[in-house]
Scaffold this motif. Structure first.
Motif, PDB file in Angstrom:
ATOM      1  N   ALA A 471      64.861  86.767  42.700  1.00 31.11           N
ATOM      2  CA  ALA A 471      65.353  85.019  43.647  1.00 31.11           C
ATOM      3  C   ALA A 471      64.881  84.217  42.995  1.00 31.11           C
ATOM      4  O   ALA A 471      65.182  83.657  42.320  1.00 31.11           O
ATOM      5  N   CYS A 472      63.202  84.386  42.909  1.00 26.72           N
ATOM      6  CA  CYS A 472      62.623  83.275  42.205  1.00 26.72           C
ATOM      7  C   CYS A 472      62.923  83.330  40.682  1.00 26.72           C
ATOM      8  O   CYS A 472      62.918  82.716  39.852  1.00 26.72           O
ATOM      9  N   ILE A 473      63.187  84.465  40.159  1.00 21.66           N
ATOM     10  CA  ILE A 473      63.770  84.925  39.074  1.00 21.66           C
ATOM     11  C   ILE A 473      65.094  84.104  38.204  1.00 21.66           C
ATOM     12  O   ILE A 473      65.267  83.835  37.552  1.00 21.66           O
ATOM     13  N   ASP A 474      65.541  84.967  39.070  1.00 31.11           N
ATOM     14  CA  ASP A 474      67.201  84.661  38.994  1.00 31.11           C
ATOM     15  C   ASP A 474      67.730  82.831  38.824  1.00 31.11           C
ATOM     16  O   ASP A 474      68.906  82.252  38.711  1.00 31.11           O
ATOM     17  N   SER A 475      65.950  82.180  39.700  1.00 31.09           N
ATOM     18  CA  SER A 475      66.961  81.502  40.154  1.00 31.09           C
ATOM     19  C   SER A 475      66.176  80.245  39.048  1.00 31.09           C
ATOM     20  O   SER A 475      65.756  78.697  39.135  1.00 31.09           O
ATOM     21  N   ASN A 476      65.384  80.581  38.302  1.00 30.88           N
ATOM     22  CA  ASN A 476      64.403  79.853  37.470  1.00 30.88           C
ATOM     23  C   ASN A 476      63.434  78.881  37.617  1.00 30.88           C
ATOM     24  O   ASN A 476      63.075  78.160  37.543  1.00 30.88           O
ATOM     25  N   ILE A 477      62.711  79.629  38.606  1.00 26.04           N
ATOM     26  CA  ILE A 477      62.021  78.964  39.220  1.00 26.04           C
ATOM     27  C   ILE A 477      60.699  78.767  38.879  1.00 26.04           C
ATOM     28  O   ILE A 477      60.373  80.027  38.224  1.00 26.04           O
ATOM     29  N   THR A 478      59.940  77.584  38.434  1.00 19.63           N
ATOM     30  CA  THR A 478      58.498  77.941  37.406  1.00 19.63           C
ATOM     31  C   THR A 478      56.770  77.264  38.775  1.00 19.63           C
ATOM     32  O   THR A 478      56.474  78.079  38.406  1.00 19.63           O
ATOM     33  N   TYR A 479      57.707  76.333  39.296  1.00 22.84           N
ATOM     34  CA  TYR A 479      56.820  76.101  41.031  1.00 22.84           C
ATOM     35  C   TYR A 479      57.097  76.066  41.958  1.00 22.84           C
ATOM     36  O   TYR A 479      58.091  76.210  42.701  1.00 22.84           O
ATOM     37  N   VAL A 480      55.782  76.854  42.439  1.00 24.83           N
ATOM     38  CA  VAL A 480      56.465  76.626  43.950  1.00 24.83           C
ATOM     39  C   VAL A 480      56.115  76.189  45.063  1.00 24.83           C
ATOM     40  O   VAL A 480      54.025  75.528  44.961  1.00 24.83           O
ATOM     41  N   ALA A 481      55.865  74.786  45.682  1.00 16.92           N
ATOM     42  CA  ALA A 481      55.022  74.287  47.146  1.00 16.92           C
ATOM     43  C   ALA A 481      55.179  74.559  48.361  1.00 16.92           C
ATOM     44  O   ALA A 481      55.776  75.429  48.952  1.00 16.92           O
ATOM     45  N   TRP A 482      53.416  74.703  48.320  1.00 16.46           N
ATOM     46  CA  TRP A 482      53.044  75.601  49.999  1.00 16.46           C
ATOM     47  C   TRP A 482      52.954  73.746  50.696  1.00 16.46           C
ATOM     48  O   TRP A 482      51.261  73.352  50.746  1.00 16.46           O
ATOM     49  N   VAL A 483      53.354  72.985  51.621  1.00 15.07           N
ATOM     50  CA  VAL A 483      52.900  71.946  52.278  1.00 15.07           C
ATOM     51  C   VAL A 483      52.575  72.229  53.863  1.00 15.07           C
ATOM     52  O   VAL A 483      52.008  73.102  53.800  1.00 15.07           O
TER      53      VAL A 483
END
Length: 547
Positions: A471-483
């Motif tokens: 899903a991250c690949i399909d959505s073109n995700i570059t960064y993920v933040a864990w708050v």
């Protein structure tokens, strides 16, 4: 009762001074946060929809607060007009609720109504809701105003309930009490029927629209049906009085909560003997409030502001009835007042505004209890100490209210990590980078970037780690933040099937806690106060090479 003429200054003049001081204090605190409460962004979205004459995406929250923001922000220039409008509404509601409560409490418990208004005004929950741009404080103001008009037999009370019920569902809890009193006690069945229909038509119509849109009569079914949180009813029943006792330190809070509950029950029974009409309205509202929060439970103390006013009225009713009036001579009253006033001033000077420092709440609670005893014991028409006692309460209110212990500190930095995260992303992101975060609407608010650059965790169609990567690949995700807020929820063993954790897919980020996710590499940790946002980069190229 208390002395008819306090002597040095009239009660109304003293109350005006108190309101003026609290208004000045409120003006300094009303916007004291790095990030507005997350609920504000939903109100803001609805306000923008109302201004554009379009229908909002969801009807979970009632429209009164959002429509008020829409009306006021229309005349405010600037990029943060909705936020400024919400702050203005809270400031007006704060001052208005103190004034309305003073006159309501004076009608029920006499001149001790000043003390009721004082307790409500400086309470940590009230001050917290002053700062938060949410509908709770406006609802509290409208509820108090409606009850004030009703006890004075004004038919406009039903119109105020109409608006209160469109602000939060608690406002509708006044309708059955008003109906019964007008019908059975005042013998006005026509006014009871017409008034109740008028007050109900707004919230009833909104519930119908929500049912048609969401498919559920319960507007909060999304939160509670799956996880069956209402089984914890006893825990949430306790929360009301624990929150009311939050001006005490932890080890005194349970004891004080029990005393407040007993005093509330006693005051309610005593009021039934003195003023049945007011007692019926207050009892039905209190029982309705408890029932509502058993059906729709939430452990936030925010909602307590809508019942604090009632608790303090009934507690003071108990004090008036039970505390002897002649324990001290006038000379002793004078020295006790001077002593307590000195202690209050010392607390004010000692209350340094540092993160987490706060005031020793057990000391303030001791002053609170001693002040209550002194206020209701021994004064008569010849005594001139009463104005000094009230002045001492005003001093305490500034010292105590200026701190409100850790509540205002927590509000000030609540979700502050989203702001520093957004500022970091805007500075470091490439032209095509996208950030995956739990609440993208908050992060986007503090940037000039397009909304599409921020992606919500709940929008990722994944239940497993493998699906998450795809899903991250399909959505073109570059960064993920864990708050930090979500990280604490993940590691807390007491949280089981929390809707924020399960419904919003936060469990998919668990491997990031120990850097065990091969698809992500650590970038940086952003800190503000006690809040953190940990940023990871999604390694697209490494995944393709492995394939």
């Amino acid at each position: 009762m208390l002395a008819k003429k306090p002597g040095i200054i009239s009660l109304n003049s003293l109350f005006f001074l108190f309101v003026l001081l609290m208004a000045m204090y409120a003006g300094q605190k009303v916007g004291d946060y790095y990030v507005p409460d997350s609920d504000f962004f939903d109100f803001r979205h609805k306000a923008q929809a109302f201004q554009d004459l379009t229908w909002p995406e969801n009807t979970k929250r009632l429209p009164m607060y959002a429509s008020s923001i829409a009306l006021i922000s229309a005349i405010i220039p600037g990029a943060e007009d909705e936020l400024l409008a919400a702050q203005m509404i809270n400031l007006i509601a704060f001052v208005g609720s103190i004034i309305a409560l003073f006159f309501l409490a004076r009608k029920i418990v006499g001149k001790a109504g000043f003390f009721v208004a004082w307790c409500y005004a400086i309470h940590p929950v009230t001050l917290k809701m002053l700062v938060k741009p949410k509908a709770d404080l406006l609802t509290s103001f409208l509820i108090i105003l409606a009850v004030l008009l009703f006890v004075h037999r004004r038919k406009e009370s039903y119109l105020v309930v109409f608006f209160a019920a469109l602000c939060r569902y608690e406002g509708a809890l006044l309708i059955p009490g008003f109906f019964l009193v007008d019908w059975l006690w005042r013998k006005r069945p026509l006014r009871a029927a017409l008034g109740s229909v008028t007050a109900s038509i707004g919230v009833g119509g909104w519930l119908l629209l929500n049912a048609l849109q969401s498919g559920s009569v319960n507007p909060y079914s999304f939160y509670y049906e799956e996880n069956h949180m209402s089984t914890k009813w006893l825990q949430y029943l306790e929360v009301t009085f624990l929150n009311a006792a939050s001006f005490a330190t932890d080890h005194w809070q349970v004891i004080l909560a029990i005393l407040l509950a007993l005093a509330t029950l006693t005051g309610g029974l005593l009021l039934l003997r003195r003023d049945q009409e007011a007692a019926v309205v207050l009892w039905i509202y209190l029982l309705g409030y408890v029932a509502l929060h058993i059906l729709w439970p939430a452990d936030l103390n925010d909602y307590t502001v809508m019942v604090l006013w009632l608790i303090f009225i009934l507690v003071i009713q108990t004090l008036i009835a039970w505390i002897p009036r002649a324990w001290f001579t006038q000379w002793q009253n004078t020295w006790l007042t001077v002593f307590l006033g000195g202690v209050a001033l010392a607390v004010l000077l000692w209350a340094v505004d540092e993160p987490g420092a706060g005031v020793a709440m057990n000391l303030v609670s001791a002053i609170f209890a001693a002040g209550a005893l002194l206020l209701f014991s021994g004064w008569n028409g010849r005594t001139s100490v009463l104005p000094l006692m009230f002045a001492m309460f005003a001093i305490i209110s500034l010292g105590y209210g200026g701190q409100a212990r850790t509540e205002l500190y927590l509000v000030r930095y609540a979700k502050a990590e989203y702001r520093v995260l957004a500022e970091w992303f805007e500075k470091n992101a490439g032209p095509n980078d996208r950030l995956l975060v739990n609440k993208p609407v908050i992060a986007h608010y503090f940037t000039d970037m397009e909304k599409s650059r921020f992606v919500a965790m709940s929008s990722i169609p994944a239940k497993t780690k493998e699906q998450f990567i795809d899903a991250c690949i399909d959505s073109n995700i570059t960064y993920v933040a864990w708050v930090s807020t979500d990280k604490r929820r993940s590691t807390d063993p007491n949280i089981v099937q929390d809707y924020r954790y399960t419904v919003q897919n936060l469990y998919l980020l668990d491997p990031l806690l120990e850097n065990q996710h091969p698809a992500f590499e650590y970038v940086t940790e952003l800190n503000i106060a006690r809040r953190q946002a940990t940023v990871y980069r999604f390694v697209h190229n490494d995944l393709k090479e492995e394939e």
